[in-house]
Design a protein around this motif. Structure first.
Motif, PDB file in Angstrom:
ATOM      1  N   ALA A 258       0.834  -1.209   0.000  1.00 59.69           N
ATOM      2  CA  ALA A 258       0.000   0.000   0.000  1.00 59.69           C
ATOM      3  C   ALA A 258       0.862   1.250   0.000  1.00 59.69           C
ATOM      4  CB  ALA A 258      -0.925   0.008   1.223  1.00 59.69           C
ATOM      5  N   SER A 259       2.036   1.150   0.601  1.00 59.90           N
ATOM      6  CA  SER A 259       2.893   2.328   0.658  1.00 59.90           C
ATOM      7  C   SER A 259       3.481   2.668  -0.695  1.00 59.90           C
ATOM      8  CB  SER A 259       4.031   2.103   1.660  1.00 59.90           C
ATOM      9  OG  SER A 259       4.867   1.052   1.215  1.00 59.90           O
TER      10      SER A 259
ATOM     11  N   ARG B 273      -2.617   8.354  -2.371  1.00 54.37           N
ATOM     12  CA  ARG B 273      -2.607   8.302  -0.909  1.00 54.37           C
ATOM     13  C   ARG B 273      -3.186   9.582  -0.315  1.00 54.37           C
ATOM     14  NH1 ARG B 273       2.670   6.429  -1.667  1.00 54.37           N
ATOM     15  NH2 ARG B 273       3.548   8.273  -0.651  1.00 54.37           N
ATOM     16  N   GLN B 274      -2.871  10.726  -0.904  1.00 51.48           N
ATOM     17  CA  GLN B 274      -3.381  11.991  -0.378  1.00 51.48           C
ATOM     18  C   GLN B 274      -4.890  12.090  -0.537  1.00 51.48           C
ATOM     19  OE1 GLN B 274      -0.617  14.561  -2.531  1.00 51.48           O
ATOM     20  NE2 GLN B 274      -0.075  15.503  -0.591  1.00 51.48           N
ATOM     21  N   ALA B 275      -5.395  11.581  -1.644  1.00 51.64           N
ATOM     22  CA  ALA B 275      -6.836  11.656  -1.891  1.00 51.64           C
ATOM     23  C   ALA B 275      -7.619  10.869  -0.848  1.00 51.64           C
ATOM     24  CB  ALA B 275      -7.159  11.151  -3.292  1.00 51.64           C
ATOM     25  N   GLU B 276      -6.961   9.912  -0.193  1.00 52.64           N
ATOM     26  CA  GLU B 276      -7.641   9.072   0.792  1.00 52.64           C
ATOM     27  C   GLU B 276      -7.507   9.609   2.216  1.00 52.64           C
ATOM     28  OE1 GLU B 276      -5.728   5.384   0.103  1.00 52.64           O
ATOM     29  OE2 GLU B 276      -6.767   4.988  -1.795  1.00 52.64           O
ATOM     30  N   LEU B 277      -6.737  10.673   2.401  1.00 47.19           N
ATOM     31  CA  LEU B 277      -6.535  11.224   3.737  1.00 47.19           C
ATOM     32  C   LEU B 277      -7.777  11.969   4.214  1.00 47.19           C
ATOM     33  CD1 LEU B 277      -2.909  12.627   3.384  1.00 47.19           C
ATOM     34  CD2 LEU B 277      -3.614  10.555   4.607  1.00 47.19           C
ATOM     35  N   ASP B 278      -7.951  12.017   5.546  1.00 47.88           N
ATOM     36  CA  ASP B 278      -9.059  12.779   6.100  1.00 47.88           C
ATOM     37  C   ASP B 278      -8.769  14.272   5.966  1.00 47.88           C
ATOM     38  OD1 ASP B 278      -8.124  13.908   8.980  1.00 47.88           O
ATOM     39  OD2 ASP B 278      -7.178  11.986   8.556  1.00 47.88           O
ATOM     40  N   GLU B 279      -9.839  15.062   6.048  1.00 48.23           N
ATOM     41  CA  GLU B 279      -9.722  16.490   5.777  1.00 48.23           C
ATOM     42  C   GLU B 279      -8.795  17.204   6.761  1.00 48.23           C
ATOM     43  OE1 GLU B 279     -12.757  18.578   3.641  1.00 48.23           O
ATOM     44  OE2 GLU B 279     -13.206  19.659   5.491  1.00 48.23           O
TER      45      GLU B 279
ATOM     46  N   VAL C 189      -5.974  18.644  -3.238  1.00 45.15           N
ATOM     47  CA  VAL C 189      -6.978  17.629  -2.912  1.00 45.15           C
ATOM     48  C   VAL C 189      -8.180  18.282  -2.239  1.00 45.15           C
ATOM     49  CG1 VAL C 189      -7.461  15.555  -1.546  1.00 45.15           C
ATOM     50  CG2 VAL C 189      -5.284  15.769  -2.757  1.00 45.15           C
ATOM     51  N   LEU C 190      -7.920  19.175  -1.282  1.00 36.98           N
ATOM     52  CA  LEU C 190      -9.011  19.885  -0.607  1.00 36.98           C
ATOM     53  C   LEU C 190      -9.834  20.696  -1.604  1.00 36.98           C
ATOM     54  CD1 LEU C 190      -7.035  21.176   2.505  1.00 36.98           C
ATOM     55  CD2 LEU C 190      -8.935  19.538   2.565  1.00 36.98           C
ATOM     56  N   ALA C 191      -9.150  21.385  -2.511  1.00 40.74           N
ATOM     57  CA  ALA C 191      -9.839  22.217  -3.496  1.00 40.74           C
ATOM     58  C   ALA C 191     -10.729  21.358  -4.382  1.00 40.74           C
ATOM     59  CB  ALA C 191      -8.826  22.990  -4.334  1.00 40.74           C
ATOM     60  N   ARG C 192     -10.215  20.205  -4.816  1.00 38.26           N
ATOM     61  CA  ARG C 192     -11.016  19.326  -5.682  1.00 38.26           C
ATOM     62  C   ARG C 192     -12.246  18.813  -4.948  1.00 38.26           C
ATOM     63  NH1 ARG C 192      -5.975  17.483  -7.605  1.00 38.26           N
ATOM     64  NH2 ARG C 192      -6.007  15.705  -6.179  1.00 38.26           N
ATOM     65  N   ARG C 193     -12.110  18.537  -3.654  1.00 37.10           N
ATOM     66  CA  ARG C 193     -13.245  18.017  -2.883  1.00 37.10           C
ATOM     67  C   ARG C 193     -14.382  19.031  -2.784  1.00 37.10           C
ATOM     68  NH1 ARG C 193     -10.710  14.790   2.373  1.00 37.10           N
ATOM     69  NH2 ARG C 193      -9.593  13.178   1.171  1.00 37.10           N
ATOM     70  N   HIS C 194     -14.040  20.314  -2.738  1.00 39.37           N
ATOM     71  CA  HIS C 194     -15.055  21.324  -2.463  1.00 39.37           C
ATOM     72  C   HIS C 194     -15.407  22.216  -3.651  1.00 39.37           C
ATOM     73  CE1 HIS C 194     -15.091  20.442   1.834  1.00 39.37           C
ATOM     74  NE2 HIS C 194     -13.766  20.418   1.800  1.00 39.37           N
ATOM     75  N   GLN C 195     -14.667  22.113  -4.754  1.00 40.98           N
ATOM     76  CA  GLN C 195     -14.832  23.106  -5.812  1.00 40.98           C
ATOM     77  C   GLN C 195     -16.223  23.086  -6.449  1.00 40.98           C
ATOM     78  OE1 GLN C 195     -11.814  22.472  -8.743  1.00 40.98           O
ATOM     79  NE2 GLN C 195     -12.645  20.541  -9.477  1.00 40.98           N
ATOM     80  N   ALA C 196     -16.874  21.925  -6.558  1.00 44.50           N
ATOM     81  CA  ALA C 196     -18.197  21.879  -7.187  1.00 44.50           C
ATOM     82  C   ALA C 196     -19.207  22.692  -6.378  1.00 44.50           C
ATOM     83  CB  ALA C 196     -18.663  20.433  -7.334  1.00 44.50           C
TER      84      ALA C 196
END
Length: 202
Positions: free
Chosen positions: A16-17, A24-30, A47-54
């Motif tokens: 997994a490493s 790996r970053q996409a799976e991290l908690d906020e 990653v944060l921007a992609r999660r919230h941009q919509a």
């Protein structure tokens, strides 16, 4: 020297490493992503921007009423957020903080916006009144859109965040910088004005 084996050794199980850093970053908690972004990790902020941009873009469109301006507002807001990520203190959710950054950018654009020329308004009305366009649009929704656009900026922002985004009064207060009582008052006034405008469509 070890004897040569007569069979192929099976490959080791996937590690997994060994996954790509982006995965790996996409799976991290906020919270972890925020901390890493505050430490200067641009990938975590992406990653944060992609999660919230919509959701952020949707708010910008509804506040500004123009997809092109909304895209500009979102891009500028994301740059603002990256520059100011160190100021985020987790007193509210990261998404709430981002809503505030985007809303502030939209409000600034509204204050600087030039009035729409009369000839452009006439052109828009002509398109809206064409048989083809009329057949495609529900007249009530068009009327509601115009009514929302006609609200004062601070009323429209609060109404959009409450009625269209489903945010609570506390979050809206954090986003707008107003008190909860002021937020409730603005939403009430927006509802009253919209109900009056939409009365013929009931």
């Amino acid at each position: 020297m070890a004897a040569t084996r007569g069979w192929a050794e099976p490959p080791p199980p996937p590690d997994a490493s060994a996954a790509r850093p982006e995965q790996r970053q996409a799976e991290l908690d906020e919270q972890t992503l925020v901390v890493r972004a505050q430490e200067g990790d641009a990938r975590s902020f992406e990653v944060l921007a992609r999660r919230h941009q919509a959701a952020l873009y949707r708010v910008a469109v509804r506040v500004l009423g123009d997809p092109g301006e909304a895209e500009d507002a979102l891009q500028e807001a994301l740059l603002d957020a990256w520059r100011r990520i160190g100021a985020f203190r987790a007193e509210s959710a990261f998404s709430t903080w981002m809503y505030r950054v985007v809303t502030n950018r939209c409000m600034g654009m509204l204050r600087n916006r030039r009035p729409v020329p009369v000839d452009r308004m006439d052109d828009a009305a002509a398109v809206a009144d064409s048989p083809e366009r009329t057949a495609e649009l529900d007249a009530g929704m068009v009327a509601l859109g115009k009514a929302v656009a006609g609200l004062r900026d601070e009323l429209r922002v609060c109404w959009v965040l409450r009625e269209l985004e489903g945010l609570g009064y506390t979050d809206i207060a954090h986003i707008t910088g107003a008190s909860e009582d002021a937020v409730r008052g603005r939403i009430h006034r927006a509802r009253v004005q919209l109900a009056e405008v939409m009365r013929p469509w009931r």
